[in-house]
Write a protein that holds these residues in place. Structure first.
Motif, PDB file in Angstrom:
ATOM      1  N   MET A 137      63.607  56.401 -49.972  1.00 53.93           N
ATOM      2  CA  MET A 137      62.789  55.439 -50.688  1.00 53.93           C
ATOM      3  C   MET A 137      61.348  55.904 -50.697  1.00 53.93           C
ATOM      4  O   MET A 137      60.776  56.247 -49.647  1.00 53.93           O
ATOM      5  CB  MET A 137      62.882  54.069 -50.000  1.00 53.93           C
ATOM      6  N   ILE A 138      60.724  55.935 -51.860  1.00 54.56           N
ATOM      7  CA  ILE A 138      59.329  56.322 -51.972  1.00 54.56           C
ATOM      8  C   ILE A 138      58.473  55.115 -51.677  1.00 54.56           C
ATOM      9  O   ILE A 138      58.585  54.082 -52.314  1.00 54.56           O
ATOM     10  CB  ILE A 138      59.002  56.856 -53.377  1.00 54.56           C
ATOM     11  N   LYS A 139      57.615  55.258 -50.718  1.00 48.14           N
ATOM     12  CA  LYS A 139      56.751  54.143 -50.361  1.00 48.14           C
ATOM     13  C   LYS A 139      55.359  54.378 -50.944  1.00 48.14           C
ATOM     14  O   LYS A 139      54.811  55.470 -50.858  1.00 48.14           O
ATOM     15  CB  LYS A 139      56.642  54.005 -48.839  1.00 48.14           C
ATOM     16  N   HIS A 140      54.794  53.320 -51.529  1.00 53.09           N
ATOM     17  CA  HIS A 140      53.455  53.408 -52.086  1.00 53.09           C
ATOM     18  C   HIS A 140      52.478  52.735 -51.128  1.00 53.09           C
ATOM     19  O   HIS A 140      52.672  51.611 -50.706  1.00 53.09           O
ATOM     20  CB  HIS A 140      53.385  52.693 -53.454  1.00 53.09           C
ATOM     21  N   PHE A 141      51.405  53.447 -50.792  1.00 45.05           N
ATOM     22  CA  PHE A 141      50.369  52.882 -49.960  1.00 45.05           C
ATOM     23  C   PHE A 141      49.146  52.636 -50.827  1.00 45.05           C
ATOM     24  O   PHE A 141      48.584  53.547 -51.413  1.00 45.05           O
ATOM     25  CB  PHE A 141      50.005  53.848 -48.826  1.00 45.05           C
ATOM     26  N   PHE A 142      48.733  51.378 -50.906  1.00 45.71           N
ATOM     27  CA  PHE A 142      47.672  51.002 -51.820  1.00 45.71           C
ATOM     28  C   PHE A 142      46.351  50.834 -51.069  1.00 45.71           C
ATOM     29  O   PHE A 142      46.304  50.270 -49.995  1.00 45.71           O
ATOM     30  CB  PHE A 142      48.008  49.676 -52.524  1.00 45.71           C
ATOM     31  N   THR A 143      45.280  51.336 -51.650  1.00 49.42           N
ATOM     32  CA  THR A 143      43.959  51.128 -51.100  1.00 49.42           C
ATOM     33  C   THR A 143      43.068  50.573 -52.179  1.00 49.42           C
ATOM     34  O   THR A 143      43.233  50.871 -53.357  1.00 49.42           O
ATOM     35  CB  THR A 143      43.344  52.443 -50.581  1.00 49.42           C
ATOM     36  N   LEU A 144      42.126  49.770 -51.782  1.00 52.61           N
ATOM     37  CA  LEU A 144      41.204  49.173 -52.730  1.00 52.61           C
ATOM     38  C   LEU A 144      39.897  49.925 -52.675  1.00 52.61           C
ATOM     39  O   LEU A 144      39.315  50.105 -51.617  1.00 52.61           O
ATOM     40  CB  LEU A 144      40.974  47.692 -52.384  1.00 52.61           C
ATOM     41  N   ALA A 145      39.437  50.360 -53.842  1.00 53.36           N
ATOM     42  CA  ALA A 145      38.206  51.126 -53.905  1.00 53.36           C
ATOM     43  C   ALA A 145      37.297  50.553 -54.964  1.00 53.36           C
ATOM     44  O   ALA A 145      36.859  51.239 -55.886  1.00 53.36           O
ATOM     45  CB  ALA A 145      38.499  52.598 -54.187  1.00 53.36           C
ATOM     46  N   ALA A 146      37.054  49.270 -54.867  1.00 54.95           N
ATOM     47  CA  ALA A 146      36.199  48.638 -55.865  1.00 54.95           C
ATOM     48  C   ALA A 146      34.787  49.173 -55.751  1.00 54.95           C
ATOM     49  O   ALA A 146      34.243  49.291 -54.669  1.00 54.95           O
ATOM     50  CB  ALA A 146      36.203  47.122 -55.657  1.00 54.95           C
ATOM     51  N   ALA A 153      42.477  43.837 -56.151  1.00 53.35           N
ATOM     52  CA  ALA A 153      43.484  43.986 -55.098  1.00 53.35           C
ATOM     53  C   ALA A 153      44.874  43.631 -55.617  1.00 53.35           C
ATOM     54  O   ALA A 153      45.861  44.309 -55.314  1.00 53.35           O
ATOM     55  CB  ALA A 153      43.113  43.113 -53.904  1.00 53.35           C
ATOM     56  N   ALA A 154      44.947  42.561 -56.406  1.00 53.14           N
ATOM     57  CA  ALA A 154      46.233  42.160 -56.984  1.00 53.14           C
ATOM     58  C   ALA A 154      46.769  43.243 -57.907  1.00 53.14           C
ATOM     59  O   ALA A 154      47.973  43.543 -57.915  1.00 53.14           O
ATOM     60  CB  ALA A 154      46.070  40.843 -57.750  1.00 53.14           C
ATOM     61  N   PHE A 155      45.891  43.858 -58.676  1.00 53.57           N
ATOM     62  CA  PHE A 155      46.294  44.934 -59.593  1.00 53.57           C
ATOM     63  C   PHE A 155      46.945  46.082 -58.834  1.00 53.57           C
ATOM     64  O   PHE A 155      48.017  46.564 -59.204  1.00 53.57           O
ATOM     65  CB  PHE A 155      45.069  45.440 -60.357  1.00 53.57           C
ATOM     66  N   PRO A 189      51.254  49.473 -59.842  1.00 55.20           N
ATOM     67  CA  PRO A 189      52.067  50.672 -59.578  1.00 55.20           C
ATOM     68  C   PRO A 189      53.569  50.369 -59.619  1.00 55.20           C
ATOM     69  O   PRO A 189      54.361  51.183 -60.081  1.00 55.20           O
ATOM     70  CB  PRO A 189      51.613  51.110 -58.179  1.00 55.20           C
ATOM     71  N   TRP A 190      53.958  49.205 -59.114  1.00 56.56           N
ATOM     72  CA  TRP A 190      55.361  48.777 -59.183  1.00 56.56           C
ATOM     73  C   TRP A 190      55.794  48.622 -60.637  1.00 56.56           C
ATOM     74  O   TRP A 190      56.860  49.110 -61.029  1.00 56.56           O
ATOM     75  CB  TRP A 190      55.516  47.451 -58.439  1.00 56.56           C
ATOM     76  N   PHE A 191      54.985  47.962 -61.439  1.00 51.83           N
ATOM     77  CA  PHE A 191      55.325  47.767 -62.841  1.00 51.83           C
ATOM     78  C   PHE A 191      55.409  49.099 -63.577  1.00 51.83           C
ATOM     79  O   PHE A 191      56.362  49.355 -64.323  1.00 51.83           O
ATOM     80  CB  PHE A 191      54.276  46.875 -63.519  1.00 51.83           C
ATOM     81  N   LYS A 206      51.216  53.668 -69.231  1.00 50.87           N
ATOM     82  CA  LYS A 206      49.818  53.961 -68.901  1.00 50.87           C
ATOM     83  C   LYS A 206      49.534  53.646 -67.446  1.00 50.87           C
ATOM     84  O   LYS A 206      49.987  52.638 -66.910  1.00 50.87           O
ATOM     85  CB  LYS A 206      48.892  53.136 -69.791  1.00 50.87           C
ATOM     86  N   ARG A 207      48.774  54.519 -66.807  1.00 49.77           N
ATOM     87  CA  ARG A 207      48.402  54.317 -65.406  1.00 49.77           C
ATOM     88  C   ARG A 207      47.044  53.642 -65.277  1.00 49.77           C
ATOM     89  O   ARG A 207      46.573  53.396 -64.168  1.00 49.77           O
ATOM     90  CB  ARG A 207      48.389  55.664 -64.684  1.00 49.77           C
TER      91      ARG A 207
END
Length: 327
Positions: A1-10, A46-48, A53-55, A64-65
């Protein structure tokens, strides 16, 4: 399973936009009137990164990314979303928690698909996304039933560390048959509609998830041969799927892959070494497989084994699964 690690860089306001990027995805928040407070924009960002990425992964390779987020209270009562664009009702979002925003954003994205469902059974989960409005509901249910019938067995038999969370995507733009990547299986809507009885395509593809060999573990013919052997051995309805292993002919090679290699493996299991395929599978997952594996496991090289097989290919009893026979 590919795990995505999300970081916020506002990065705050840049002229009329707020820009951030993570995991190959980025969002540009446009607020010409400066009407939305920064705290709310941070929640939206943060919600995005927790949802988009899941969507994008589920929606397809060409999704589109990057996405623009704009505020427009005339177009939506809460959130309206598609690939590359998110529209938010500025009045609705004020005071909303990030959890509430994420839930509404996820719901908005799922409306881009013809079908979206999540089912759980005995510790296993299947998310099913269909981008085909013409997908037969009965066929969809058969694919789901096959997953819950066969996948737990493959996990327990071959790799109990496999993910229990799998994603099926039926895509009209995908033109091959099916493919597995990480925990996702992509199915061709065109193939499924043309071959509605081939439910054991699920068995082959879920075995690829169980295999989880990663890169450079071994030759492709071996990986695909094992997956088709597992389909033969564990498939739930190969007769109904109109699928069988081809008879031997002199033009074949063990490197032909898929069903030709799978029939060779059936012969090996019955005449040379029971459990050989499972051992090869373990070696490939541990990246311990080499050409010498055949010698150490059977006392003969792969070429010698194929030569023996070619001299007596009929020395194998083949029995195919059939739901009709099971009643």
């Amino acid at each position: 399973m590919i795990k995505h690690f999300f970081t916020l860089a506002a990065i705050g306001l840049i002229s009329f936009s707020s820009f951030a990027q993570s995991n190959g995805c980025q969002i540009t928040i446009k607020d010409d009137q400066q009407a939305i407070e920064q705290k709310t924009k941070d929640k939206l960002s943060a919600a995005f990164y927790n949802v988009y990425p899941w969507f994008a992964s589920a929606d397809g390779y060409r999704t589109k990314r990057s996405a623009d987020l704009i505020f427009n209270s005339n177009e939506t009562t809460d959130i309206k979303a598609k690939a590359g664009e998110i529209i938010v009702n500025g009045d609705w979002v004020k005071g909303k928690s990030q959890k509430k925003i994420e839930k509404q954003l996820r719901n908005a994205f799922t409306k881009n698909w013809s079908g979206f469902s999540i089912q759980k059974k005995k510790g296993y989960k299947l998310t099913f996304i269909s981008k085909d409005p013409l997908l037969d509901p009965l066929l969809k249910q058969k694919l789901i039933d096959t997953y819950f019938e066969i996948y737990p067995t493959l996990v327990k038999t071959f790799n109990n560390k496999s993910t229990h969370n799998v994603l099926f995507v039926v895509d009209t733009a995908y033109k091959a048959v099916a493919e597995a990547s990480g925990n996702r299986i992509l199915f061709s809507a065109g193939y499924l509609n043309a071959h509605p009885t081939d439910i054991d395509v699920v068995t082959h593809e879920t075995m690829h998830i169980v295999q989880g060999y990663g890169y450079s573990a071994g030759p492709v013919w071996l990986t695909e041969g094992i997956a088709d052997y597992v389909r033969y051995q564990y498939g739930v309805d190969n007769v109904g799927s109109k699928w069988s292993l081809p008879a031997y002919n002199a033009k074949q090679s063990y490197q032909n892959s898929y069903r030709i290699t799978a029939r060779f493996f059936a012969w090996l299991e019955q005449n040379i070494k029971p459990g050989l395929v499972a051992t090869l599978d373990q070696q490939l997952r541990a990246h311990q497989y080499t050409e010498q594996s055949w010698n150490s496991l059977t006392g003969k090289s792969i070429d010698q084994l194929w030569e023996e097989y070619s001299k007596n290919p009929g020395q194998v009893k083949l029995k195919y699964s059939s739901k009709a026979e099971k009643g």
